[in-house]
Design a protein around this motif. Structure first.
Motif, PDB file in Angstrom:
ATOM      1  N   ALA A 207      33.524  29.856   3.104  1.00  0.00           N
ATOM      2  CA  ALA A 207      33.062  30.874   2.165  1.00  0.00           C
ATOM      3  C   ALA A 207      31.919  31.697   2.748  1.00  0.00           C
ATOM      4  O   ALA A 207      31.893  32.932   2.618  1.00  0.00           O
ATOM      5  N   ARG A 208      31.006  31.028   3.401  1.00  0.00           N
ATOM      6  CA  ARG A 208      29.856  31.749   3.944  1.00  0.00           C
ATOM      7  C   ARG A 208      30.245  32.609   5.140  1.00  0.00           C
ATOM      8  O   ARG A 208      29.820  33.761   5.268  1.00  0.00           O
ATOM      9  N   LEU A 209      31.065  32.061   6.028  1.00  0.00           N
ATOM     10  CA  LEU A 209      31.453  32.830   7.211  1.00  0.00           C
ATOM     11  C   LEU A 209      32.326  34.025   6.832  1.00  0.00           C
ATOM     12  O   LEU A 209      32.270  35.074   7.487  1.00  0.00           O
ATOM     13  N   ALA A 210      33.140  33.877   5.778  1.00  0.00           N
ATOM     14  CA  ALA A 210      34.013  34.968   5.341  1.00  0.00           C
ATOM     15  C   ALA A 210      33.361  35.842   4.273  1.00  0.00           C
ATOM     16  O   ALA A 210      33.987  36.783   3.793  1.00  0.00           O
ATOM     17  N   GLN A 211      32.119  35.500   3.900  1.00  0.00           N
ATOM     18  CA  GLN A 211      31.365  36.269   2.908  1.00  0.00           C
ATOM     19  C   GLN A 211      32.121  36.389   1.570  1.00  0.00           C
ATOM     20  O   GLN A 211      32.291  37.467   1.014  1.00  0.00           O
ATOM     21  N   TRP A 212      32.557  35.232   1.080  1.00  0.00           N
ATOM     22  CA  TRP A 212      33.168  35.189  -0.236  1.00  0.00           C
ATOM     23  C   TRP A 212      32.121  35.551  -1.300  1.00  0.00           C
ATOM     24  O   TRP A 212      30.912  35.416  -1.074  1.00  0.00           O
ATOM     25  N   PRO A 213      32.548  35.972  -2.478  1.00  0.00           N
ATOM     26  CA  PRO A 213      31.600  36.252  -3.560  1.00  0.00           C
ATOM     27  C   PRO A 213      30.826  35.000  -3.974  1.00  0.00           C
ATOM     28  O   PRO A 213      31.187  33.868  -3.615  1.00  0.00           O
ATOM     29  N   ALA A 214      29.778  35.192  -4.742  1.00  0.00           N
ATOM     30  CA  ALA A 214      28.913  34.080  -5.130  1.00  0.00           C
ATOM     31  C   ALA A 214      29.620  33.082  -6.042  1.00  0.00           C
ATOM     32  O   ALA A 214      29.428  31.865  -5.916  1.00  0.00           O
ATOM     33  N   THR A 252      42.132  20.386  -7.098  1.00  0.00           N
ATOM     34  CA  THR A 252      43.455  20.993  -6.986  1.00  0.00           C
ATOM     35  C   THR A 252      43.475  22.373  -7.638  1.00  0.00           C
ATOM     36  O   THR A 252      44.010  23.343  -7.072  1.00  0.00           O
ATOM     37  N   ALA A 253      42.890  22.470  -8.830  1.00  0.00           N
ATOM     38  CA  ALA A 253      42.858  23.755  -9.522  1.00  0.00           C
ATOM     39  C   ALA A 253      42.003  24.768  -8.774  1.00  0.00           C
ATOM     40  O   ALA A 253      42.365  25.951  -8.660  1.00  0.00           O
ATOM     41  N   LEU A 254      40.887  24.321  -8.235  1.00  0.00           N
ATOM     42  CA  LEU A 254      39.993  25.233  -7.523  1.00  0.00           C
ATOM     43  C   LEU A 254      40.641  25.749  -6.243  1.00  0.00           C
ATOM     44  O   LEU A 254      40.490  26.928  -5.890  1.00  0.00           O
ATOM     45  N   ARG A 255      41.389  24.894  -5.569  1.00  0.00           N
ATOM     46  CA  ARG A 255      42.093  25.352  -4.363  1.00  0.00           C
ATOM     47  C   ARG A 255      43.040  26.499  -4.699  1.00  0.00           C
ATOM     48  O   ARG A 255      43.141  27.473  -3.951  1.00  0.00           O
ATOM     49  N   ALA A 256      43.726  26.385  -5.833  1.00  0.00           N
ATOM     50  CA  ALA A 256      44.637  27.461  -6.246  1.00  0.00           C
ATOM     51  C   ALA A 256      43.858  28.730  -6.583  1.00  0.00           C
ATOM     52  O   ALA A 256      44.282  29.844  -6.239  1.00  0.00           O
ATOM     53  N   GLU A 257      42.716  28.575  -7.226  1.00  0.00           N
ATOM     54  CA  GLU A 257      41.898  29.736  -7.589  1.00  0.00           C
ATOM     55  C   GLU A 257      41.352  30.453  -6.349  1.00  0.00           C
ATOM     56  O   GLU A 257      41.129  31.669  -6.371  1.00  0.00           O
ATOM     57  N   LEU A 258      41.141  29.711  -5.275  1.00  0.00           N
ATOM     58  CA  LEU A 258      40.554  30.289  -4.062  1.00  0.00           C
ATOM     59  C   LEU A 258      41.580  30.974  -3.158  1.00  0.00           C
ATOM     60  O   LEU A 258      41.194  31.684  -2.220  1.00  0.00           O
ATOM     61  N   GLU A 259      42.853  30.780  -3.422  1.00  0.00           N
ATOM     62  CA  GLU A 259      43.883  31.297  -2.513  1.00  0.00           C
ATOM     63  C   GLU A 259      43.744  32.788  -2.217  1.00  0.00           C
ATOM     64  O   GLU A 259      43.872  33.206  -1.049  1.00  0.00           O
ATOM     65  N   PRO A 260      43.470  33.676  -3.192  1.00  0.00           N
ATOM     66  CA  PRO A 260      43.360  35.099  -2.876  1.00  0.00           C
ATOM     67  C   PRO A 260      42.204  35.427  -1.914  1.00  0.00           C
ATOM     68  O   PRO A 260      42.228  36.471  -1.266  1.00  0.00           O
ATOM     69  N   LEU A 261      41.226  34.527  -1.831  1.00  0.00           N
ATOM     70  CA  LEU A 261      40.055  34.794  -0.997  1.00  0.00           C
ATOM     71  C   LEU A 261      40.282  34.475   0.474  1.00  0.00           C
ATOM     72  O   LEU A 261      39.442  34.804   1.312  1.00  0.00           O
ATOM     73  N   TRP A 262      41.422  33.847   0.785  1.00  0.00           N
ATOM     74  CA  TRP A 262      41.683  33.456   2.167  1.00  0.00           C
ATOM     75  C   TRP A 262      42.160  34.619   3.028  1.00  0.00           C
ATOM     76  O   TRP A 262      42.157  34.516   4.261  1.00  0.00           O
ATOM     77  N   ALA A 263      42.546  35.716   2.435  1.00  0.00           N
ATOM     78  CA  ALA A 263      43.100  36.830   3.210  1.00  0.00           C
ATOM     79  C   ALA A 263      42.191  37.302   4.344  1.00  0.00           C
ATOM     80  O   ALA A 263      42.667  37.515   5.467  1.00  0.00           O
ATOM     81  N   PRO A 264      40.868  37.474   4.113  1.00  0.00           N
ATOM     82  CA  PRO A 264      40.019  37.956   5.204  1.00  0.00           C
ATOM     83  C   PRO A 264      39.485  36.861   6.125  1.00  0.00           C
ATOM     84  O   PRO A 264      38.741  37.155   7.078  1.00  0.00           O
ATOM     85  N   VAL A 265      39.851  35.608   5.860  1.00  0.00           N
ATOM     86  CA  VAL A 265      39.356  34.499   6.682  1.00  0.00           C
ATOM     87  C   VAL A 265      40.016  34.548   8.052  1.00  0.00           C
ATOM     88  O   VAL A 265      41.176  34.980   8.194  1.00  0.00           O
ATOM     89  N   ASP A 266      39.299  34.098   9.069  1.00  0.00           N
ATOM     90  CA  ASP A 266      39.834  34.042  10.424  1.00  0.00           C
ATOM     91  C   ASP A 266      41.231  33.408  10.405  1.00  0.00           C
ATOM     92  O   ASP A 266      41.420  32.333   9.827  1.00  0.00           O
TER      93      ASP A 266
END
Length: 299
Positions: A207-214, A252-266
């Protein structure tokens, strides 16, 4: 170093990706996390400094073993040896230990395997009057009477080494207490908590390296706070297993919620995360059985 692990995860510079030199990596981890008394905090830091889920798991696994057996040398890598060809149930174990700590037998699946300095072996020490086996835990150092055969890498988290370990009248040190109720049974819960802590630490790194929202970072830290709270309780408590079931469900639920944020990750980091996702489902059936048992115990 900040006194709060939450401040550490939010402000410390993530360490460079670790190597496959597990002993050197462990030394660096212990130095970096030295000021944190909680093994769960240290597990989260191990995950924060890991390039992938497999290596995060290894950090959590080691911290779990040291939490279970505080007398373990903090500089050494250790491996739990319980599973045999017929499984890890006490009734099927054939590996034996004598009254003076000499171990003979084969364990079919030991995490870290050839890289371990010491093995925590669950072995049969006799038979109770009702026919059930008596189990003891014994610490056996790697050595000439311990043969380690590496196993093929798994399709997920291939960085985690596993091995078959054979003890040929290997000398060890018996630990006080019952091998099942004091070591093997609680370790399953202790390991779950430390591995979740490590995975959450790794996700904060991403999250920090990809600058995810707070907000997602807040959710990760809130879940970690829950892990810390449950980890402070007796791992044999039915309530702990019920709370642990809730923690896994929320993860498990949080992993699903985070999926859209993976697009800009290395891309390589994302590929490893997707490849290693099955690791979080390992022993899921066992956890479900423990959860059901816990609810029955409180009914």
């Amino acid at each position: 170093m900040n006194s709060s692990v939450f401040d550490f995860l939010l402000t410390a510079a993530p360490a460079d990706p670790v190597s496959a030199e597990f002993a050197a990596d462990w030394v660096r981890h212990r130095a970096r996390s030295h000021d944190f008394a909680s093994s769960l905090d240290r597990a989260a830091i191990a995950g924060f400094d890991s390039a992938g889920t497999g290596l995060a798991f290894l950090g959590g696994y080691q911290e779990a073993l040291h939490a279970l057996v505080p007398s373990l040398d903090s500089a050494e890598l250790s491996s739990m040896c319980a599973t045999e060809a017929a499984g890890a149930r006490p009734s099927t174990m054939t590996t034996a230990v004598t009254a003076d700590g000499v171990v003979s037998g084969t364990k079919s699946f030991a995490t870290l395997g050839a890289f371990a300095d010491r093995f925590l072996v669950i072995a049969r020490s006799g038979t109770q009057p009702d026919g059930r086996p008596m189990l003891r835990a014994v610490l056996v150092p790697a050595g000439a009477r311990v043969a380690v055969t590496p196993l093929p890498a798994l399709p997920f988290a291939p960085e985690i080494p596993h091995a078959t370990v054979t003890f040929d009248a290997a000398p060890g040190a018996l630990l006080p207490g019952d091998g099942y109720t004091d070591f093997l049974k609680p370790f399953r819960t202790v390991e779950d908590l430390h591995v979740v802590a490590a995975v959450l630490g790794q996700l904060v790194r991403v999250a920090r390296l990809a600058q995810w929202p707070a907000e997602p970072v807040e959710q990760l830290l809130a879940l970690f706070a829950g892990v810390r709270g449950v980890g402070a309780e007796d791992p044999s408590s039915p309530g702990v297993h019920i709370a642990l079931g809730g923690l896994f469900a929320r993860l498990t639920a949080l992993r699903a919620e985070l999926e859209p944020l993976w697009a800009p990750v290395d891309p390589e980091v994302r590929r490893r995360w997707e490849r290693d996702a099955p690791l979080l489902g390992v022993a899921g059936k066992v956890r479900a059985a423990r959860l059901a048992t816990a609810w029955r115990a409180l009914a």
